[in-house]
Design an enzyme around this catalytic site. Structure first.
Site, PDB file in Angstrom:
ATOM      1  N   ASP A  34     -37.909 -15.595 -50.111  1.00 29.79           N
ATOM      2  CA  ASP A  34     -37.554 -15.767 -48.699  1.00 29.79           C
ATOM      3  C   ASP A  34     -37.048 -14.472 -48.075  1.00 29.79           C
ATOM      4  OD1 ASP A  34     -35.126 -15.535 -49.973  1.00 29.79           O
ATOM      5  OD2 ASP A  34     -34.198 -17.271 -49.036  1.00 29.79           O
ATOM      6  N   TYR A  90     -36.742 -12.224 -54.117  1.00 24.01           N
ATOM      7  CA  TYR A  90     -36.628 -13.580 -53.605  1.00 24.01           C
ATOM      8  C   TYR A  90     -37.773 -13.872 -52.651  1.00 24.01           C
ATOM      9  CZ  TYR A  90     -32.059 -13.456 -55.717  1.00 24.01           C
ATOM     10  OH  TYR A  90     -31.058 -13.347 -56.632  1.00 24.01           O
ATOM     11  N   ARG A  99     -31.267 -25.690 -45.400  1.00 30.11           N
ATOM     12  CA  ARG A  99     -30.828 -25.279 -44.063  1.00 30.11           C
ATOM     13  C   ARG A  99     -31.983 -25.071 -43.092  1.00 30.11           C
ATOM     14  NH1 ARG A  99     -26.728 -20.421 -45.151  1.00 30.11           N
ATOM     15  NH2 ARG A  99     -27.863 -20.294 -47.124  1.00 30.11           N
ATOM     16  N   ARG A 159     -88.562 -36.172 -17.782  1.00 29.02           N
ATOM     17  CA  ARG A 159     -87.778 -37.001 -16.870  1.00 29.02           C
ATOM     18  C   ARG A 159     -88.729 -37.895 -16.071  1.00 29.02           C
ATOM     19  NH1 ARG A 159     -86.444 -31.631 -13.411  1.00 29.02           N
ATOM     20  NH2 ARG A 159     -88.240 -31.631 -12.013  1.00 29.02           N
TER      21      ARG A 159
END
Length: 461
Positions: free
Chosen positions: A106, A104, A17, A444
Site C-alpha cells: 500500500d 508494503y 480503514r 423499399r
C-alpha cells in the site's frame, strides 16, 4: 539490477480503514492497483523470481493483478502481524543469504531511486539492518524511531506506549527495511506475540538485533510523501493526484500541450507525440499511444488504442482497443467499442458507433450510424441512420462494403451481406441480398399517395 537481492512485499491485509470490501492493495491510483506500483518498482532492481508477494485477503485477485510479472507468492492464511507475514515467506524466498528488502503493497509512491539509495546505504553501513525513517511535523499515531548520535536505531516505540519524551521525537519509522538475510532468518523466530493484539510485529526485530550485538542503521528520507501508506480513500485520492501530475508533467516536457492540467487523466503507460494537444477533461487510459500533431477533445476517453499522426478526436468521443490511421477525424459523441481499424483520413461523425469494424482510407460515416462486424472499403460513404444488422439472435455475421460504395441514409444492411465496389444503396432500403459492383440497390416499397384520404375518414385536413 542488484545481485543477491530478494524483495518481500507485504500485501495480505484487508485495510479496514478503507471502508471497502475490496482488499486495500487492489484499489487503484494513477491507473494501476497499489500493489502493481510496488511490484513494478521491485522488478526494476531485481529479478522476478526474487520478488515474493505475501497474499491473504482476496488472495486470488491479488495474484491475478501481478501474477503475469513472474513474481512468487506466499500465503498468510491468518493475518497475525508483519512479523508473521515475513515468516511465511521463509520457504518461498529463493535465497537465505544476501540482502532482503521488505516493502508494503500500500506504499505506491516509493521510487526506484529511493530503493537503490536504501540498498547502497545498507551495504556501506556494516549494519545488520537498515530502516528508512522520515520527519513529520505531526507524528501522532506513528512509531517513533529512537536514533543514536551515530545514526543507529536503538528502538522503535509505538505511539500509544511512548513516554512524553519519546512522543516529542518527530523521526518516525516507515516500516521499509533492508536486512542481511542470514541474520534476519536467524533471529526472526525470536519475535514474540504482542500480549494485547496477539500479533507478531516486525518492528521488534530492531530490539532483537541490538540485543544480539548488531547495529540497525537509519536512513533519513526527506520526502515523507513518498513513504505514504494508503489507509483511507482521502489518501488514495491524494496519491492518485500525485501520479497524474507526474505523468502530465512528463508529457508536457516531451512536447505535448495539456490544457487545464488538473482536469486531465493520463495513465502511466500512455505515450503521446510532439505537438499533440489534450483538451480539458480528456482521459487517456491503459496502453494508449498517440502520434504527433493529434488533438484529443474535451471529455474524450481513449483506452488501449493507437492513434497515428494528425488524428483529431472531437469532444465526448469514446474509443476502446482501436487503431486509428493518420489524419482521421472522429466525433464528436462517437463511440468505437473495440477492435476497430480506421484508415487514414477516414471520417467518423457524431453519434456513430463502431464495433469490430474496419473502415478503409478516406471512408466516411458522418452521422447516426451503427457499423458492427463490418469491412468498409476505401472512399466508401455511409449515410446517416445506416445500420448493419449483424446479430440474428444466435450468431454474429459480417457486412462487407466495397471501395467507393455509397450507402444512402437510413439503409438497413442485413448480414451476412456484401455491397460491391462502386455500388449505390438507395436511402431507406432494407438490403438482404448481395449487391453487385456498380449497381443500384433499392429495397423499399414504391410510394403510394392516396389523395383525399383524410377527408374520406371524416377528418379535417
Amino acid at each position: 539490477m542488484q545481485k543477491n537481492l530478494s524483495i518481500v512485499i507485504l500485501a495480505a491485509g484487508l485495510g479496514t480503514r478503507m471502508k471497502s470490501r475490496k482488499a486495500k492493495v487492489l484499489h487503484q491510483a494513477g491507473g494501476l492497483t497499489l500493489v502493481e506500483h510496488v511490484v513494478n518498482s521491485a522488478l526494476a532492481i531485481t529479478a522476478p523470481e526474487r520478488v515474493v508477494v505475501v497474499i491473504g485477503h482476496q488472495a486470488e485477485e491479488v495474484r491475478n493483478a501481478v501474477g503475469g510479472r513472474g513474481v512468487r507468492f506466499a500465503v498468510q492464511a491468518n493475518q497475525k502481524g508483519t512479523g508473521d507475514a515475513l515468516a511465511v515467506c521463509r520457504d518461498v524466498v529463493p535465497d537465505q543469504h544476501g540482502l532482503l528488502v521488505v516493502l508494503y503493497g500500500d506504499c505506491p509512491l516509493l521510487s526506484v531511486e529511493t530503493l537503490e539509495t536504501l540498498i547502497a546505504h545498507h551495504r556501506g553501513s556494516g549494519a545488520a539492518a537498515t530502516v528508512i525513517t522520515t520527519m513529520l511535523e505531526d507524528p501522532s499515531g506513528y512509531g517513533r524511531s529512537i536514533v543514536s548520535a551515530a545514526g543507529y536505531v536503538e528502538a522503535i516505540v509505538e505511539h500509544k506506549v511512548a513516554t512524553p519524551e519519546q512522543r516529542a521525537v518527530r523521526q518516525i519509522n516507515s516500516g521499509i527495511y533492508c536486512f542481511n538475510a542470514e541474520l534476519l532468518w536467524k533471529h526472526l523466530s525470536e519475535i514474540q506475540s504482542n500480549p494485547v493484539s496477539n500479533e507478531f510485529y516486525l518492528t521488534d526485530i530492531v530490539e532483537i538485533l541490538n540485543r544480539a550485538g548488531y547495529n540497525v542503521s537509519a536512513l533519513l528520507h526527506t520526502d515523507a510523501n513518498e513513504l505514504m501508506g494508503i489507509n483511507t480513500r482521502v489518501e488514495l485520492a491524494m496519491v492518485d493526484r500525485i501520479f497524474r501530475d507526474r505523468k502530465v508533467k512528463q508529457l508536457m516536457l516531451d512536447g505535448v500541450t495539456v490544457q487545464s492540467t488538473e482536469t486531465v487523466i493520463v495513465d502511466p503507460f500512455v505515450r503521446a507525440g510532439m505537438d499533440s494537444l489534450i483538451d480539458p477533461f480528456a482521459q487517456l487510459l491503459g496502453k494508449t499511444s498517440i502520434g504527433e500533431n493529434c488533438r484529443i477533445g474535451s471529455g474524450a476517453i481513449v483506452r488501449d488504442s493507437q492513434l497515428a499522426d494528425g488524428v483529431e478526436i472531437a469532444p465526448y468521443t469514446l474509443i476502446t482497443s482501436s487503431v486509428i490511421g493518420a489524419g482521421a477525424t472522429i466525433g464528436p459523441f462517437a463511440r468505437l467499442r473495440q477492435d476497430n481499424h480506421v484508415g487514414a483520413n477516414a471520417h467518423i461523425g457524431n453519434f456513430v458507433e463502431l464495433k469490430k469494424t474496419t473502415l478503409g482510407p478516406g471512408a466516411k460515416a458522418g452521422h447516426l450510424a451503427y457499423l458492427g462486424d463490418s469491412i468498409i472499403g476505401a472512399g466508401a460513404n455511409i449515410g446517416a441512420g445506416t445500420i448493419t444488422c449483424n446479430y440474428d439472435g444466435a450468431a454474429k455475421h459480417r457486412t462487407a462494403i466495397g471501395d467507393r460504395a455509397f450507402v444512402g441514409s437510413n439503409a438497413t444492411l442485413v448480414a451476412p451481406i456484401e455491397i460491391g465496389s462502386g455500388s449505390y444503396v438507395a436511402a431507406g432500403s432494407v438490403i438482404t441480398e448481395n449487391v453487385p459492383e456498380d449497381a443500384l440497390a433499392l429495397g423499399r416499397s414504391r410510394q403510394v399517395n392516396k389523395e383525399g384520404w383524410v377527408k374520406k375518414r371524416g377528418k379535417k385536413g
